[in-house]
Design an enzyme around this catalytic site. Sequence first.
Site, PDB file in Angstrom:
ATOM      1  CB  SER A  61      25.446  36.041 -24.294  1.00 47.77           C
ATOM      2  OG  SER A  61      25.021  34.742 -24.658  1.00 47.77           O
ATOM      3  CD  GLU A  90      20.321  31.575 -14.434  1.00 47.44           C
ATOM      4  OE1 GLU A  90      20.957  32.335 -15.181  1.00 47.44           O
ATOM      5  OE2 GLU A  90      20.408  30.339 -14.528  1.00 47.44           O
TER       6      GLU A  90
HETATM    7  C1  5RP Z   1      23.365  31.274 -16.720  1.00 46.17           C
HETATM    8  C2  5RP Z   1      22.419  30.529 -17.594  1.00 46.17           C
HETATM    9  C3  5RP Z   1      22.252  31.013 -18.997  1.00 46.17           C
HETATM   10  O1  5RP Z   1      20.912  31.248 -19.229  1.00 46.17           O
HETATM   11  C4  5RP Z   1      22.752  29.960 -19.942  1.00 46.17           C
HETATM   12  O2  5RP Z   1      24.082  29.623 -19.617  1.00 46.17           O
HETATM   13  C5  5RP Z   1      22.680  30.438 -21.389  1.00 46.17           C
HETATM   14  O3  5RP Z   1      23.617  31.438 -21.605  1.00 46.17           O
HETATM   15  P1  5RP Z   1      23.708  32.242 -22.961  1.00 46.17           P
HETATM   16  O4  5RP Z   1      22.480  33.070 -23.061  1.00 46.17           O
HETATM   17  O5  5RP Z   1      24.966  33.074 -22.804  1.00 46.17           O
HETATM   18  O6  5RP Z   1      23.827  31.248 -24.095  1.00 46.17           O
HETATM   19  O7  5RP Z   1      21.781  29.573 -17.213  1.00 46.17           O
HETATM   20  O8  5RP Z   1      23.494  30.664 -15.464  1.00 46.17           O
END
Ligand code: 5RP
Length: 218
Positions: free
Chosen positions: A30, A103
């Site tokens: 998000s 990532e």
């Molecule tokens: C996805 C991730 C995201 O960066 C992590 O889950 C944070 O998510 P958000 O920005 O929705 O809080 O590692 O694999």
Amino acid sequence: MSLDDYKKAAALAALDYVEPGMIVGIGTGSTANHFIDALAKIKHKIDGTVASSEASAKRLKGHGIEVMDLNATGDLSLYVDGADESNRHLHLIKGGGGALTREKIVAGASKKFVCIADHTKKVDILGNFPLPIEVIPMARSFVARQVVKLGGNPVLRQGFTTDNGNLILDVHGLQIAEPAKLEAELNNIPGVVTNGIFAIRPADVLILGGPDGIETLT
Ligand code: 5RP
């Protein structure tokens, strides 16, 4: 202001790191979505992006932003992504959205990793957030048993397949005192694709949005 407003504020602050002609690595989640939406407004300034997930690629393309293949771009100047937790050394837990492997690849290929998050993501010790591990399907039970030996309680993420066709074990109950050591140890278990600790290659900059505005840690 809501947590989502804080995420958005952090994402907007990350625009300062985008320079003309860059190919920008883009995270998932998000907070990364807020960054993508903000990037759309200056898309004419950049040469393109590399996405860390199919979901982010779709959102980027929806804004008319070019998505490139990392094999064609070479190393990137900048990677911008969110996190589930960060300690003061900018060691992270990531993978809440299940995109941890791509990532980690894009982060590894980038000169600067700017992490964007709301202020609740900053912790003293990593591990309150269950640690995601991407595993090859046939190794699921084997990896889970090895993780139990290390003191964790692995739970299979139900109904979820990664963009790479694998599974996620979310490991509860870890207090991660030595993140880089555990990151390497877990990655050494056969069948593990990667785990969500980002300590061997931590973030370079952490931008936190919160009630007192933006805090930047380096
Ligand atoms: C996805 C991730 C995201 O960066 C992590 O889950 C944070 O998510 P958000 O920005 O929705 O809080 O590692 O694999």
